[in-house]
Design a protein around this motif. Structure first.
Motif, PDB file in Angstrom:
ATOM      1  N   ASP A  31     -22.639   4.648  27.958  1.00  0.00           N
ATOM      2  CA  ASP A  31     -23.741   5.103  26.984  1.00  0.00           C
ATOM      3  C   ASP A  31     -22.706   6.362  26.404  1.00  0.00           C
ATOM      4  O   ASP A  31     -24.150   7.551  26.445  1.00  0.00           O
ATOM      5  N   GLN A  32     -22.357   6.279  25.342  1.00  0.00           N
ATOM      6  CA  GLN A  32     -22.076   6.883  25.305  1.00  0.00           C
ATOM      7  C   GLN A  32     -21.885   6.692  23.113  1.00  0.00           C
ATOM      8  O   GLN A  32     -21.515   5.451  23.457  1.00  0.00           O
ATOM      9  N   TRP A  33     -22.268   7.252  22.011  1.00  0.00           N
ATOM     10  CA  TRP A  33     -21.770   6.919  21.133  1.00  0.00           C
ATOM     11  C   TRP A  33     -22.867   5.063  20.899  1.00  0.00           C
ATOM     12  O   TRP A  33     -22.203   4.821  19.996  1.00  0.00           O
ATOM     13  N   GLN A  34     -23.328   5.651  21.541  1.00  0.00           N
ATOM     14  CA  GLN A  34     -24.571   3.560  21.276  1.00  0.00           C
ATOM     15  C   GLN A  34     -25.502   4.195  20.777  1.00  0.00           C
ATOM     16  O   GLN A  34     -26.776   3.435  20.716  1.00  0.00           O
ATOM     17  N   ASP A  35     -26.506   5.138  20.160  1.00  0.00           N
ATOM     18  CA  ASP A  35     -27.097   5.698  19.596  1.00  0.00           C
ATOM     19  C   ASP A  35     -27.014   6.074  17.881  1.00  0.00           C
ATOM     20  O   ASP A  35     -27.871   6.484  17.202  1.00  0.00           O
ATOM     21  N   TYR A  37     -24.199   7.921  16.654  1.00  0.00           N
ATOM     22  CA  TYR A  37     -23.468   8.869  16.778  1.00  0.00           C
ATOM     23  C   TYR A  37     -22.297   8.771  17.415  1.00  0.00           C
ATOM     24  O   TYR A  37     -22.784   7.584  18.439  1.00  0.00           O
ATOM     25  N   HIS A 137     -18.437  12.143  28.322  1.00  0.00           N
ATOM     26  CA  HIS A 137     -19.469  10.907  29.721  1.00  0.00           C
ATOM     27  C   HIS A 137     -18.875  10.840  30.688  1.00  0.00           C
ATOM     28  O   HIS A 137     -17.939  10.562  30.835  1.00  0.00           O
ATOM     29  N   THR A 159     -24.477  20.597  29.610  1.00  0.00           N
ATOM     30  CA  THR A 159     -25.924  19.542  28.733  1.00  0.00           C
ATOM     31  C   THR A 159     -25.820  19.849  26.848  1.00  0.00           C
ATOM     32  O   THR A 159     -25.507  20.977  26.557  1.00  0.00           O
ATOM     33  N   ASN A 164     -29.026  14.187  19.289  1.00  0.00           N
ATOM     34  CA  ASN A 164     -28.965  12.534  19.303  1.00  0.00           C
ATOM     35  C   ASN A 164     -29.111  12.734  20.836  1.00  0.00           C
ATOM     36  O   ASN A 164     -30.112  12.066  21.447  1.00  0.00           O
ATOM     37  N   ASP A 165     -28.132  12.992  21.238  1.00  0.00           N
ATOM     38  CA  ASP A 165     -28.356  13.384  23.065  1.00  0.00           C
ATOM     39  C   ASP A 165     -28.531  14.430  23.462  1.00  0.00           C
ATOM     40  O   ASP A 165     -28.285  14.930  24.399  1.00  0.00           O
ATOM     41  N   GLU A 168     -28.017  15.722  27.423  1.00  0.00           N
ATOM     42  CA  GLU A 168     -27.861  14.949  28.269  1.00  0.00           C
ATOM     43  C   GLU A 168     -26.293  15.990  28.632  1.00  0.00           C
ATOM     44  O   GLU A 168     -25.820  16.641  27.792  1.00  0.00           O
ATOM     45  N   ARG A 170     -22.707  16.524  30.068  1.00  0.00           N
ATOM     46  CA  ARG A 170     -20.945  15.920  29.402  1.00  0.00           C
ATOM     47  C   ARG A 170     -20.061  16.313  30.822  1.00  0.00           C
ATOM     48  O   ARG A 170     -20.430  17.759  30.654  1.00  0.00           O
TER      49      ARG A 170
END
Length: 177
Positions: A31-35, A37, A137, A159, A164-165, A168, A170
């Motif tokens: 679930d990285q680069w899925q939004d 960006y 991630h 964090t 967008n993240d 989250e 990392r």
């Protein structure tokens, strides 16, 4: 293979490689680069700021890209790296940050990511940085292996402070240069 500063004429190819990386990560359950960006606007801004670099074959094909972010004035180019659950190798030193590393699907397994990371570390050292930092991630095991192979040390968890993240976690890595 050469690594050079990216130009606006490279952005279409950079965006193409980025979109392929998003699909590959989605297919691996990462679930990285899925939004949305990174996106074309990120690459355009990176080119404008002088942060974007591409790896290019002798035939002129762009096979990889990354951003090398530095800020000599504040000595802190990445807001997310101000606080870490762990410990940086160089907590008070001037550092550079690498972001948005991507390799074209047809060029995977050729060591291009490692070459780009080596280039980034050498460039950062030339610019007076003591180290290079990067994050990824927790599920992105391929990138973690690439970073470890390139000599980066896992330092803890940060964090994300922006984008967008934001909020989250990392895994943060650093390499002395």
């Amino acid at each position: 293979m050469i690594i050079r500063p990216a130009t606006h004429s490279d952005v279409d190819r950079m965006d193409e490689i980025c979109e392929a990386a998003k699909v590959a990560m989605r297919n691996m359950g990462i679930d990285q680069w899925q939004d949305g960006y990174p996106n074309r606007a990120c690459w355009e801004a990176d080119v404008d700021d002088g942060f974007a670099y591409v790896a290019e074959t002798d035939e002129g094909t762009v096979t990889g890209m990354f951003a090398l972010v530095t800020n000599a004035e504040t000595r802190d180019p990445e807001p997310s790296y101000g606080k870490i659950d762990g410990s940086w190798l160089t907590p008070k030193a001037n550092y550079a940050a690498v972001h948005r590393v991507g390799v074209a699907p047809e060029a995977k397994g050729q060591g291009i990511a490692g070459m780009m990371l080596d280039f980034a570390c050498n460039k950062a050292a030339q610019m007076g940085s003591a180290s290079v930092r990067i994050d990824t991630h927790a599920d992105n095991k391929p990138m973690q292996r690439t970073l470890q192979k390139a000599g980066f040390i896992s330092c803890g968890v940060i964090t994300l402070a922006e984008g967008n993240d934001a909020g989250e976690p990392r895994i943060a890595f650093e390499k002395l240069v």
